[in-house]
Design an enzyme around this catalytic site. Structure first.
Site, mmCIF file in Angstrom:
data_model
loop_
_atom_site.group_PDB
_atom_site.id
_atom_site.type_symbol
_atom_site.label_atom_id
_atom_site.label_comp_id
_atom_site.label_asym_id
_atom_site.label_seq_id
_atom_site.Cartn_x
_atom_site.Cartn_y
_atom_site.Cartn_z
ATOM 1 N N CYS A 68 3.431 -0.890 1.361
ATOM 2 C CA CYS A 68 4.749 -0.382 0.953
ATOM 3 C C CYS A 68 4.616 0.791 -0.016
ATOM 4 C CB CYS A 68 5.565 -1.502 0.330
ATOM 5 S SG CYS A 68 4.955 -2.023 -1.289
ATOM 6 N N ALA A 71 3.147 -0.002 -3.382
ATOM 7 C CA ALA A 71 1.686 -0.123 -3.318
ATOM 8 C C ALA A 71 1.027 1.245 -3.425
ATOM 9 C CB ALA A 71 1.263 -0.805 -2.022
ATOM 10 N N ARG A 102 -10.581 -6.108 -9.316
ATOM 11 C CA ARG A 102 -11.892 -5.884 -8.734
ATOM 12 C C ARG A 102 -11.994 -4.484 -8.143
ATOM 13 N NH1 ARG A 102 -13.640 -6.237 -3.673
ATOM 14 N NH2 ARG A 102 -11.802 -7.302 -2.946
ATOM 15 N N HIS A 201 2.767 7.694 -2.721
ATOM 16 C CA HIS A 201 1.859 8.743 -3.218
ATOM 17 C C HIS A 201 2.687 9.931 -3.699
ATOM 18 C CE1 HIS A 201 -1.038 7.251 0.144
ATOM 19 N NE2 HIS A 201 -1.162 6.502 -0.921
#
Ligand code: CFM
Length: 551
Positions: A68, A71, A102, A201
């Site tokens: 999405c 994200a 991580r 983005h």
């Protein structure tokens, strides 16, 4: 050293046959839509690759790989920055799933330096906030984060419900910025915006440009200063590149955004060259910095040994400094010599094998170089969410039609800064660089780099993935965690290219050798032969003999 990508695919049905078979199974309307996204990479008489229908909505009902908008904004672009407190305004799940401890590695200079990446900040919206509004809770969360950590900056990320109920995160951010005296800014990156994480983005790029870039003139010392754009330090890639560039005498002013700090972003415009790795996620920042501050950008790729060498040479060529060129050549020669025995050994075991790559927006292109270097051919590839320019090259940009989903995203109007605009090279110098093979603002895309018989699939679905595995039986399939185990159940190894399966780094020269070893291990292990139980395997001899005894 690199295998010719134009050698034909190894056996099996042709890409055209596979395409036909794929589309045949769909209802008419879906087949029509998918037919523009599933292509055989055949050039026309002018040598042009076919036009692809990218960056469009996924047909409802299809199981897509996509993520999405939130994200793309919070997880990808801002995620790897260590000293901004990133608050997710929304239900706790959104914050939790984008925690990414991580994935996003970072190295504060000392243990005393700020690193908020191990924390997950969220307003944890409840039903009550959805009904009566969440602005108060957001205000309180910003205050609490400030009281606890005293960060340099706080960023707020909107999730779907925030957009639906109309909380004004920008107003809250502006008020808190005034109150606290630190930089507080928000992102309208609601998950449903746009058609994929690509919208996120763009929104991240816009806000970084509006609220962060250009706020500090504190340029680092160094003769040849660059910014690395679109390098997110997956598996420690950015660490490798920082070290490599430094050895060559190139100073990294800022990275967007692997192993980054807000201070780096603020001074990004003081560099003399922007190097774009992932074109899809960051080309907006590169363009805007050039327009406002006069810093040119070039496309680089540090995935692949030869690609890394080429990228270093491009940087040296741009600066045109004999000493820099000498150092780059020295480092390249040293590094290539160091990994060549590994490459040769692995090429011996991997040559002729095939790969498929279906990843977000740039890795499906970049990683083909690494495979080619050990003699492996990419028979099919595609992006989850990239745009036509990432497939066909930036020359198609003027022809891309803007649909309602893209119009939704703010388009900043940028002009030269009255004080800070400083062209780093004259127009003539840039033209002469272009003539010598270093054009600025240029990216040729994935399709021209692939052979004519390869299959290109945009936004591949789960069913299409299974069909490709059945028909092509590739030796390795690169994708993400959602696809990995379904693929491996079919006896084909799957390499994650989003998180590297706990492996990496894969960038630069050491990274290339790491990747080759990993692919060698995955493709040449005998484990896949044990997937069939003994009685499922054809055998000339009976496995068990018994006599029927009547009692
Ligand atoms: Fe760029 Fe990325 Fe990628 Fe991307 Fe991504 Fe990524 Fe990716 Mo996953 S920014 S487009 S949105 S290179 S998270 S670090 S691996 S899909 S191919």
């Amino acid at each position: 050293m690199i295998a010719d990508p134009n050698t034909p695919a190894v056996g099996g049905p042709s890409a055209a046959e596979v395409r036909e078979e794929l589309l045949k199974r769909y209802p008419t309307k879906v087949a029509r839509k998918r037919s523009g996204q599933v292509l055989v990479n055949r050039r026309d008489e002018q040598g042009r690759v076919p036009e692809i229908k990218a960056n469009t909505r996924t047909a409802p009902g299809i199981i897509t790989q996509r993520g999405c908008c939130y994200a793309g904004c919070k997880g990808v672009v801002l995620g790897p920055t260590r000293d901004i407190v990133n608050i997710t305004h929304g239900p706790i799940g959104c914050g939790f799933y984008s925690w990414l401890t991580r994935r996003n590695q970072t190295r504060p200079p000392t243990p005393a330096d700020e690193n908020f990446m191990t924390y997950c900040f969220s307003t944890d919206m409840q039903e009550e906030n959805i009904i009566f509004g969440g602005e108060k809770k957001l205000r309180a969360a910003i205050q609490e984060a400030y009281d606890l950590f005293h960060p340099k900056a706080i960023a707020v990320f909107s999730t779907c419900p925030v957009g639906l109920i109309g909380d004004d995160v920008h107003q809250v951010a502006a008020a808190m910025k005034k109150e606290l005296g630190i930089n507080v800014f928000g992102f309208s990156c609601e998950g449903y915006k746009g058609v994929s994480q690509s919208a996120g983005h763009h929104i991240a790029n816009n806000q970084l440009f509006k609220h962060v870039i250009g706020r500090s003139e504190d340029a680092p010392a160094g003769k040849h200063r660059i910014c690395m754009l679109g390098e997110y330090n997956i598996g420690g890639d950015a660490f490798v590149l920082e070290e490599l560039l430094e050895r060559c005498g190139i100073t990294v002013t800022a990275t967007f955004s692997g192993n980054s700090t807000i201070g780096g972003f603020e001074r990004a415009h003081t560099a003399d060259l922007n190097c774009v790795m992932c074109h899809r996620s960051i080309n907006y920042v590169a363009d805007m910095i050039e327009k406002k501050y006069g810093v040119p950008w070039i496309k680089v790729n540090f995935i692949g040994a030869q690609a890394s060498a080429k990228s270093l040479r491009k940087i040296a060529q741009y600066f045109g400094d004999a000493e820099l060129t000498r150092r780059v050549e020295e480092v390249v020669a040293e590094e290539l010599a160091r990994i060549e025995p590994t490459r040769q050994e692995i090429e011996g075991r991997c040559k002729g094998k095939t790969a498929m790559l279906f990843v977000g927006g740039s890795r499906a292109h970049h990683y083909q170089e690494l495979f080619a270097e050990i003699g492996m051919k990419t028979v099919a590839a595609g992006y989850e969410f990239a745009h036509r320019d990432d497939y066909e090259g930036r020359d198609v940009l003027p022809g891309i039609t803007v649909d309602a989903d893209s119009r939704n995203i703010e388009q900043l109007e940028i002009g030269p800064d009255p004080q800070l605009y400083r062209p780093r090279k004259t127009a003539e110098e840039m033209e002469s660089l272009a003539r010598e093979g270093l054009p600025a603002r240029s990216y040729e895309g994935l399709m021209p780099a692939m052979s004519e018989d390869s299959l290109i699939v945009d936004d591949i679905s789960e069913w299409e993935t299974e069909h490709l595995l059945r028909t092509y039986k590739p030796d390795v399939f690169c994708a993400g965690i959602k696809e990995k185990y379904g693929i491996q159940k079919k006896g084909i190894p799957s390499k994650q290219l989003h998180s590297y399966d706990y492996g990496g780094p894969y960038a630069g020269f050491v990274g290339a050798a790491n990747f080759w070893r990993e692919i060698d291990r995955m493709c040449n292990t005998r484990i896949w032969s044990f997937l069939k139980a003994p009685w499922q395997r054809p055998s000339a001899e009976p496995l068990l003999e018994a006599e029927y005894v009547q009692v």
